[in-house]
Enzyme design. Structure first.
Site, PDB file in Angstrom:
ATOM      1  N   ASP A  92       8.872   7.903   0.034  1.00 53.69           N
ATOM      2  CA  ASP A  92       7.762   6.978   0.228  1.00 53.69           C
ATOM      3  C   ASP A  92       7.230   7.060   1.652  1.00 53.69           C
ATOM      4  O   ASP A  92       7.847   6.546   2.584  1.00 53.69           O
ATOM      5  CB  ASP A  92       8.209   5.552  -0.082  1.00 53.69           C
ATOM      6  CG  ASP A  92       7.053   4.569  -0.016  1.00 53.69           C
ATOM      7  OD1 ASP A  92       5.900   5.022   0.011  1.00 53.69           O
ATOM      8  OD2 ASP A  92       7.301   3.364   0.026  1.00 53.69           O
ATOM      9  N   ASP A 301      -0.450   8.123   0.953  1.00 50.99           N
ATOM     10  CA  ASP A 301       0.774   7.456   0.532  1.00 50.99           C
ATOM     11  C   ASP A 301       1.416   8.144  -0.666  1.00 50.99           C
ATOM     12  O   ASP A 301       0.858   8.171  -1.753  1.00 50.99           O
ATOM     13  CB  ASP A 301       0.433   6.010   0.179  1.00 50.99           C
ATOM     14  CG  ASP A 301       1.647   5.194  -0.212  1.00 50.99           C
ATOM     15  OD1 ASP A 301       2.775   5.637   0.060  1.00 50.99           O
ATOM     16  OD2 ASP A 301       1.470   4.119  -0.794  1.00 50.99           O
TER      17      ASP A 301
END
Length: 454
Positions: A92, A301
């Site tokens: 992440d 992201d």
């Protein structure tokens, strides 16, 4: 980053940045041979993991974001501890603090057991790491009964996870990184039981001082995301491959003044425009840049599956894509169907004659995201996503349902543009921390993995 979605499914975990609310600390971290300029880059397989339909939700890096449900994650496998234990972590780039499940909970099969490791060291609550108060922890760290540093990470969906901050030796490609700070989580409430059972934890990869890549002291990292059934690659260090071709770079946007809606440790780039086919959308420049509150930043992201745009920009893109595909695709025309709570442009596609459910889509106009110094073109199958939903299939007489893979940030309560991993698929993504830039080049990630021996 992880964000909210409807029960209809799918966002690459931490979806629109799973709101992992974490510490932003200035900490002197231990460096090892991994940070040596003579150290060769090392590579880990990057896998797309599909979970049961409607399975999970995770956090995002700002308290103003909402939760969502998703069922796709990007995971890497590595080892830590002495003797080493195998763990699987969600990758992440929208989160900072890495954490692991350290206690077996209901429906949890994958954990790290600190009692079996000789190098596991819990951080005392008198440590500067624990004593520093930061806005990213909604619940300040505190002392537990054993005088150890106790932390609670809250998620946007009201779930949470808690445990002790600790240090441990992480291993990657045979090299050791001792003293790595992470969260050893042993309790909490989560609606992500299906995901929790398959992954040991989360690898925070943003620019914060506690992130995995910062603690390793590496100047850059790269990844390449393959299709659903293929293994991609995560590379720490320099990527000098003659077969890759030149990367296009766009600088990272930095904000020195703290603003309520600007995540200063995210990988923020400047979106300058959007084209559909050859037509440039008529958008005011001001709407593409952060305003005086920090709202309107553009984040890259890996924890979010799709791409989300602020309302006015999404509406302009939606209308132009509709106009250019008129007669090519059949609109769903159901105002009650909004995929993942933010994607309301969906189509019916006949699935007759295809036992696999795969159909040929007509040629579609590419959507090009224009950045300072670079462009990213989204075309072909990355423009539409098939919704795997038995109820929907029955409702529309077994027609397949495909949705436009751009969504409306406003419907999720997100004050940002977020470029998710679905649009990064088959793109070599490089995060250059030394030169403060993001680079990318179109490639076939399954072939890149093969060339790198994965």
């Amino acid at each position: 980053m992880n964000m909210p979605t409807s029960p209809h499914v799918l966002l690459l975990v931490p979806p629109l940045t799973i709101i992992i609310l974490i510490m932003f600390l200035q900490i002197q971290t231990t460096t090892s041979s991994l940070s040596s300029p003579k150290q060769k880059p090392f590579i880990l397989p990057l896998k797309i993991q599909t979970l049961p339909h409607g399975a999970v939700s995770l956090p995002t890096p700002s308290s103003h974001k909402i939760s969502f449900h998703h069922n796709v994650t990007l995971t890497v496998s590595l080892t830590l501890g002495s003797p080493p234990q195998n763990v699987t972590m969600v990758l992440d780039t929208g989160s900072e603090l890495s954490w692991l499940h350290c206690k077996k909970l209901p429906n949890l099969t994958s954990i790290f057991n600190p009692l079996l490791s000789k190098t596991y060291t819990p951080i005392p609550c008198t440590s500067p790491v624990c004593m520093t108060r930061t806005r990213d922890f909604p619940v300040p760290v505190s002392c537990d009964p054993k005088k150890l540093c106790h932390a609670t990470i809250s998620y946007a969906d009201a779930s949470y996870i808690e445990g002790n901050l600790a240090t441990e030796t992480f291993f990657a490609d045979g090299s050791a990184q001792p003293g790595t700070i992470f969260g050893c989580m042993d309790s909490g409430f989560s609606s992500n039981t299906n995901e929790d059972s398959k992954t040991t934890g989360l690898m925070g990869m943003n620019r914060g001082s506690l992130s995995f890549v910062t603690q390793m002291g590496l100047p850059k990292f790269s990844y390449c995301i393959s299709g659903k059934d293929s293994t991609g690659v995560l590379l720490f260090g320099e990527a000098n491959f003659n077969w890759l071709g030149p990367l296009k770079y766009t600088p990272l946007v930095k904000m020195t003044t703290p603003l309520p809606y600007f995540d200063r440790v995210a990988y923020t780039v400047q979106l300058e425009g959007i084209r559909v086919g050859n037509k440039l959308l008529q958008l005011p420049k001001s709407i593409l840049a952060p305003d005086h509150t920090g709202a309107g930043q553009t984040m890259v992201d890996s924890g979010t599956q799709f791409t989300f745009l602020l309302g006015p920009v999404y509406t302009a893109l939606r209308e132009e894509f509709l106009s250019q595909t008129k007669g090519l695709l059949t609109l769903l025309n159901d105002t009650n169907f909004v995929f993942q709570g933010a994607m309301d442009l969906c189509y019916r596609v006949s699935g007759s004659g295809s036992n696999s459910g795969r159909v040929g889509l007509p040629p579609l106009p590419a959507v090009t995201l224009m950045f300072e110094g670079a462009e990213m073109s989204v075309s072909g199958e990355r423009l539409l996503y098939r919704v795997v939903d038995d109820v929907a299939t029955r409702k529309w007489n077994n027609d397949l349902v495909y949705c436009f893979t751009f969504g409306n940030s406003d419907l999720l309560g997100i004050e940002a543009y977020v470029i998710g991993h679905y649009h990064q698929m088959n793109v070599w993504m490089e995060f250059d921390l030394v030169n403060s830039r993001v680079g990318f080049a179109d490639t076939r990630c399954e072939l890149a993995s093969q060339r790198l021996g994965i």
